[in-house]
Design a protein around this motif. Structure first.
Motif, mmCIF file in Angstrom:
data_model
loop_
_atom_site.group_PDB
_atom_site.id
_atom_site.type_symbol
_atom_site.label_atom_id
_atom_site.label_comp_id
_atom_site.label_asym_id
_atom_site.label_seq_id
_atom_site.Cartn_x
_atom_site.Cartn_y
_atom_site.Cartn_z
ATOM 1 N N PRO A 579 -10.732 -25.002 0.123
ATOM 2 C CA PRO A 579 -10.189 -23.675 0.434
ATOM 3 C C PRO A 579 -8.760 -23.518 -0.074
ATOM 4 C CG PRO A 579 -10.177 -25.041 2.392
ATOM 5 C CD PRO A 579 -10.921 -25.817 1.342
ATOM 6 N N GLU A 580 -8.357 -22.272 -0.337
ATOM 7 C CA GLU A 580 -6.978 -21.986 -0.687
ATOM 8 C C GLU A 580 -6.313 -21.217 0.457
ATOM 9 O OE1 GLU A 580 -7.188 -19.591 -4.309
ATOM 10 O OE2 GLU A 580 -6.965 -17.775 -3.120
ATOM 11 N N PHE A 581 -5.002 -21.424 0.636
ATOM 12 C CA PHE A 581 -4.258 -20.812 1.734
ATOM 13 C C PHE A 581 -3.107 -19.979 1.177
ATOM 14 C CE2 PHE A 581 -6.341 -24.498 3.541
ATOM 15 C CZ PHE A 581 -6.801 -24.016 4.761
ATOM 16 N N THR A 582 -2.837 -18.852 1.841
ATOM 17 C CA THR A 582 -1.789 -17.937 1.393
ATOM 18 C C THR A 582 -0.918 -17.506 2.559
ATOM 19 O OG1 THR A 582 -3.096 -17.059 -0.450
ATOM 20 C CG2 THR A 582 -1.323 -15.676 0.382
ATOM 21 N N ASP A 583 0.405 -17.570 2.349
ATOM 22 C CA ASP A 583 1.371 -16.970 3.267
ATOM 23 C C ASP A 583 1.818 -15.656 2.651
ATOM 24 O OD1 ASP A 583 2.070 -19.032 5.490
ATOM 25 O OD2 ASP A 583 2.009 -20.207 3.640
ATOM 26 N N SER A 584 1.654 -14.554 3.413
ATOM 27 C CA SER A 584 1.896 -13.223 2.874
ATOM 28 C C SER A 584 2.970 -12.501 3.690
ATOM 29 C CB SER A 584 0.593 -12.406 2.910
ATOM 30 O OG SER A 584 0.797 -11.095 2.443
ATOM 31 N N TYR A 585 3.961 -11.922 2.981
ATOM 32 C CA TYR A 585 5.055 -11.172 3.601
ATOM 33 C C TYR A 585 5.130 -9.795 2.938
ATOM 34 C CZ TYR A 585 6.525 -16.045 4.466
ATOM 35 O OH TYR A 585 6.557 -17.382 4.818
ATOM 36 N N GLU A 586 5.443 -8.758 3.719
ATOM 37 C CA GLU A 586 5.624 -7.447 3.108
ATOM 38 C C GLU A 586 6.502 -6.553 3.987
ATOM 39 O OE1 GLU A 586 2.016 -4.539 4.383
ATOM 40 O OE2 GLU A 586 1.527 -6.018 2.833
ATOM 41 N N VAL A 587 7.201 -5.623 3.332
ATOM 42 C CA VAL A 587 8.006 -4.594 4.003
ATOM 43 C C VAL A 587 7.646 -3.263 3.358
ATOM 44 C CG1 VAL A 587 10.306 -3.729 4.523
ATOM 45 C CG2 VAL A 587 9.889 -6.206 4.465
ATOM 46 N N THR A 588 7.342 -2.267 4.200
ATOM 47 C CA THR A 588 6.883 -0.974 3.701
ATOM 48 C C THR A 588 7.653 0.147 4.380
ATOM 49 O OG1 THR A 588 4.657 -1.860 3.373
ATOM 50 C CG2 THR A 588 4.894 0.526 3.403
ATOM 51 N N GLY A 589 8.043 1.142 3.596
ATOM 52 C CA GLY A 589 8.704 2.317 4.146
ATOM 53 C C GLY A 589 7.895 3.563 3.876
ATOM 54 N N ILE A 590 7.897 4.489 4.834
ATOM 55 C CA ILE A 590 7.149 5.737 4.721
ATOM 56 C C ILE A 590 8.119 6.898 4.890
ATOM 57 C CG2 ILE A 590 5.294 7.140 5.677
ATOM 58 C CD1 ILE A 590 4.067 4.536 6.748
ATOM 59 N N LEU A 591 8.062 7.867 3.961
ATOM 60 C CA LEU A 591 8.960 9.022 4.001
ATOM 61 C C LEU A 591 8.155 10.290 3.744
ATOM 62 C CD1 LEU A 591 11.883 10.128 4.138
ATOM 63 C CD2 LEU A 591 11.974 9.845 1.638
ATOM 64 N N ILE A 592 8.337 11.292 4.601
ATOM 65 C CA ILE A 592 7.674 12.584 4.437
ATOM 66 C C ILE A 592 8.742 13.667 4.404
ATOM 67 C CG2 ILE A 592 6.022 14.216 5.413
ATOM 68 C CD1 ILE A 592 4.710 11.865 6.845
ATOM 69 N N VAL A 593 8.843 14.352 3.268
ATOM 70 C CA VAL A 593 9.829 15.422 3.090
ATOM 71 C C VAL A 593 9.105 16.648 2.567
ATOM 72 C CG1 VAL A 593 11.950 16.142 1.965
ATOM 73 C CG2 VAL A 593 11.625 13.735 2.575
ATOM 74 N N GLY A 594 8.941 17.641 3.426
ATOM 75 C CA GLY A 594 8.257 18.855 3.021
ATOM 76 C C GLY A 594 6.851 18.557 2.536
ATOM 77 N N ASP A 595 6.564 18.930 1.289
ATOM 78 C CA ASP A 595 5.240 18.714 0.723
ATOM 79 C C ASP A 595 5.106 17.365 0.024
ATOM 80 O OD1 ASP A 595 4.181 21.182 1.510
ATOM 81 O OD2 ASP A 595 5.151 22.189 -0.187
ATOM 82 N N LEU A 596 6.083 16.501 0.192
ATOM 83 C CA LEU A 596 6.052 15.189 -0.442
ATOM 84 C C LEU A 596 5.924 14.101 0.620
ATOM 85 C CD1 LEU A 596 6.459 13.236 -2.874
ATOM 86 C CD2 LEU A 596 8.916 13.365 -2.400
#
Length: 788
Positions: A579-596
């Motif tokens: 088997p293979e093993f993975t350590d996973s890290y992530e940072v996510t930002g969400i922005l809502i401005v008007g129609d975007l």
């Protein structure tokens, strides 16, 4: 008696009379029809409303003839009748029992408003996952689940059906949150699930400890539709296309107070053509083998899903679901081979013809029990489930060789495959809210996978087919995984955090029965997870997560047998794969401005014992086999967005870029290198007059470097058109996938002693479909993709 003396008596009498009427109630009867005729409106909503505060007192729906009967608590109520696509009608101060005929008038504005509500964002973001709503992708009409997945942000599907998430394999595919036999067989069995059956696809790049640790790149969960509207709802669909893509489907749901019955039936016939070319060059001898051919896989499929939810009471629900699928496959292939010597001269040439027949019966069942402990807190639950599934394949292939120059290096052959796989999953999950902000979860799961594969090869020798012992054997695979987890989460108004730990014990054994070659593995692993989020405002938030994942070798990674359509390019498994093993890290930002709306994230993955397919070359024969090869470090950035520049136009897209460092050593040779890859998708949707939607999707996937060579990139376009008819109850679809036939799978491997080149192309697919929805009509919010 004086008048003043009688008045209190009259008042008292009237009050008593009103009380009696209120106690007995008033039974209303009536009929609801469309304006301009006497067509009944079936399953229209009829509500009794208290005029003093606007609260609903009671309600019902009309029957198939448009009739209704409703008992209201007192006279003087307001009666409201409504149905999708019609303006609501109100009758004020109802006092008589006979409501007569109530007419509903079409209301284009009301219909548009409801449909806009149904036009949810293509992608929704949640704490630890993203949800892709399939119904909004017009080019998915008539498509299989594999083609739907190829439209999901972060997901790519190769022409061979290999599913990658953010450019990496090792993805765990679930159906309704559970493993399924339909996700086995290298994902090809997902073709029995069609776009109309799918509600949404959940992409979980950093799963919490509640989920199985399987899948180094993350989890993709396919959520199937199961309408729970009161009354009868459903749709009938038919589509046709080229190459052959003809199908007929029926989806029905019936909901009562105690039962929810649902079913889906589909039959169809499909063809998957393919063009291929290959070069095998021995750089030591200078000999080159050229191959060029075409193939088509024809598939008849029959698909049946039946299920019921039984609401024992307000707190207990028992569910039973069954899925039967049967496929009949025929595959025909013609491949021309040429042998070129070191001087560039043709020495041998022959044509190899393949005729394959196979039957693939599949079944799956699930028994699920859900208990809610607190009527006021629906999150305090216990869910216990048992899942069983089976997939078998009975396949035979005949290969015929016709020589045109010199001598063919391979003659006539026969192969036979008798394959069977069963998998059982037993699971219990308990969720307990400690307070409004704190929740605890814990659970157990056991998964047992049992597989047997008989494989035989016969060569035509001395006017008869004779078994080849070294290519004939029975491979048996059994794997049991016992897992337990606990998570704790805090979710406040702005800040939230979730931590968990999962432990899994794996017992794996494989054996080649004829030669008694066995491989047993037993290991226990811990999988911690951590997720957090912070909400700056309703328009902006940030999320971060960590998880540890595992990719366990699957059947086809371990099975040493292979298909011999092209004897110079064969794929085989490796019984000793780890088997293979993975350590996973992530940072996510969400922005809502008007129609975007914009989602941006960065991520890092570190993988050990990477499973990679490597070519072993000898006598111009390339055998591709998976092996554990070093480590991989990946740093990436991902962007997803949606923008509505005009009322009639919507733009959405996603882009993923990552750079990776590979550290690998094979047979004393270092294969360390660094490389980059990216993929992107841009969808433009136009809302045209006459209730017509038009959509164009452009896709691009870059090339990337592998341990031994390169995989080429490509770009392609999908086109879709949808026309709503009969106030949206009927939908006409046209979709063109890979409109310019530019999706090409092309790879090279360049090593000191050999050179390999492979090319495959499927071509353009055009589908035309028609769908009609019946019942309450809400189901038609998804009418554009009801192509079974």
């Amino acid at each position: 008696m004086p008048t003043l003396t009688r008045r209190p008596i009259y008042i008292a009498f009237l009050m008593l009379l009103c009380t009696c009427v209120r106690a007995q109630g008033l039974e209303l009867k009536g009929r609801v029809v469309e304006s301009g005729g006497e067509l009944p409106v079936e399953f229209a909503t009829v509500k009794a409303i208290d005029p003093s505060n606007g609260d609903m007192l009671t309600g019902t729906t009309t029957d198939v003839a448009g009739n209704f009967t409703l008992t209201v608590p007192q006279p003087g109520i307001t009666l409201e009748v409504s149905f999708l696509g019609f303006a609501p009608t109100r009758v004020e101060d109802v006092r008589g029992a006979d409501m007569g005929t109530i007419v509903l008038k079409p209301d284009g504005e009301t219909l548009d408003e409801v449909l806009v509500t149904g036009e949810r964002s293509t992608t929704e973001f949640r704490l630890d996952k993203r949800v892709f709503n399939v119904g909004k992708d017009l080019s998915s009409s008539g498509a299989s689940a594999l083609e739907v997945l190829n439209n999901v942000p972060s997901v790519t599907v190769s022409i061979e059906g290999q599913i990658n998430l953010r450019g990496s394999g090792g993805v765990q595919i679930l159906i309704d949150g559970k493993p399924s036999v339909l996700t086995a067989d290298n994902g090809n069995a997902l073709g029995t699930i069609t776009a109309d059956m799918i509600e949404s696809v959940e992409v979980i790049t950093n799963p919490s400890a509640k989920y199985q640790a399987e899948g180094t790149a993350g989890i993709i969960n396919i959520v199937l539709k199961k309408e729970e509207q009161r009354g009868l709802n459903g749709s009938v669909t038919v589509n046709t296309g080229t190459p052959n893509n003809h199908s007929l489907g029926l989806s029905v749901n019936r909901r009562t107070a105690k039962f929810n019955l649902f079913g889906q039936l589909g039959v169809g016939y499909r063809t998957f053509p393919e063009d291929n070319r290959g070069i095998n060059r021995d750089l030591s001898s200078g000999t080159t083998i050229l191959s060029e051919g075409e193939a088509d896989k024809n598939e008849q499929f029959y698909n049946l899903i039946l299920g019921t939810d039984y609401h024992i009471n307000d707190r207990n629900v028992l569910s039973l679901t069954g899925h039967l699928a049967y496929e009949i496959e025929t595959e025909n292939a013609i491949t021309d081979f040429s042998v070129i010597n070191s001087a560039g001269n043709l020495t041998d040439a022959w044509r190899r013809t393949e005729a394959t027949e196979a039957t693939n019966p599949k079944w799956q069942y699930e028994l699920n029990y859900k208990r809610e402990f607190d009527a006021e807190d629906k999150d305090h639950v216990l869910i216990v489930s048992a899942l069983g599934n089976s997939f078998t394949k009975d396949q035979s292939s005949e290969f015929t060789t016709n020589t045109s120059e010199g001598e063919a290096l391979f003659g006539d052959q026969l192969t036979r495959t008798d394959f069977g796989q069963t998998e059982y999953t037993f699971k219990a999950d308990y969720t307990r809210p400690v307070s409004e902000a704190v929740t605890l979860e814990t659970g157990l799961q056991y998964v047992l996978n049992d597989v047997g594969n008989d494989f035989a090869v016969s060569d035509f020798i001395d006017d008869d087919f004779q078994l080849v012992p070294e290519l004939t054997n029975r491979f048996e695979f059994q794997q049991g995984v016992l897992g337990a987890y606990v998570t704790s989460s805090y979710e406040g108004d702005k800040w939230g955090v979730k931590a968990g730990l999962r432990v899994e014990q794996t017992d794996l054994s494989t054996v080649l029965v004829n030669t008694q070659e066995a491989n047993d593995q037993n290991y226990t692993n811990l999988f911690p997870t951590l997720h957090t989020s912070y909400k700056f405002s309703e328009a902006a938030s940030v999320q971060a997560g960590y998880s540890r994942r595992v990719f366990r070798p699957r059947l086809w990674d371990l099975n040493p047998f292979f298909n011999i359509r092209n004897n110079f390019n064969v794929r085989a498994g490796n019984p000793n794969l780890q088997p293979e093993f993975t350590d996973s890290y992530e940072v996510t930002g969400i922005l809502i401005v008007g129609d975007l709306s914009l989602n941006a994230g960065i991520y890092h993955r570190y993988t050990t014992d990477v499973v990679e397919r490597v070519s072993f070359f000898q006598d111009n024969v390339n055998v591709t086999q998976p092996i554990n090869l070093g480590t991989s470090r990946t740093n990436g950035v991902e962007l997803n967005g949606k923008y509505r520049p005009a009322k009639w136009m919507t733009l959405s897209g996603d882009f993923n870029f990552n750079a990776f460092d590979r550290t690998a050593e094979l047979e004393g040779v270092s294969y360390d290198f660094s490389a980059e890859q990216f993929n992107g998708r841009l969808v433009t949707k136009f809302e045209l007059p006459l209730d017509i939607d038009f959509e164009v999707a452009g896709n691009v996937r870059s090339g990337y470097r592998t341990v031994q060579g390169n995989v080429s990139g490509f770009s392609y376009a999908d086109i879709g058109l949808r026309k709503k008819i009969l106030k949206g109850r009927m939908i006409f679809n046209v979709s063109v996938r890979d409109a310019f036939a530019s999706m090409i799978d092309e790879s090279e491997a360049t090593q000191p002693d050999f050179y390999l080149y492979n090319y495959r192309q499927r071509g353009r697919f055009v589908t035309v479909g028609l769908s009609y929805g019946f019942g309450k009509g809400e189901a038609m919010e998804f009418g554009g993709q009801k192509q079974f």
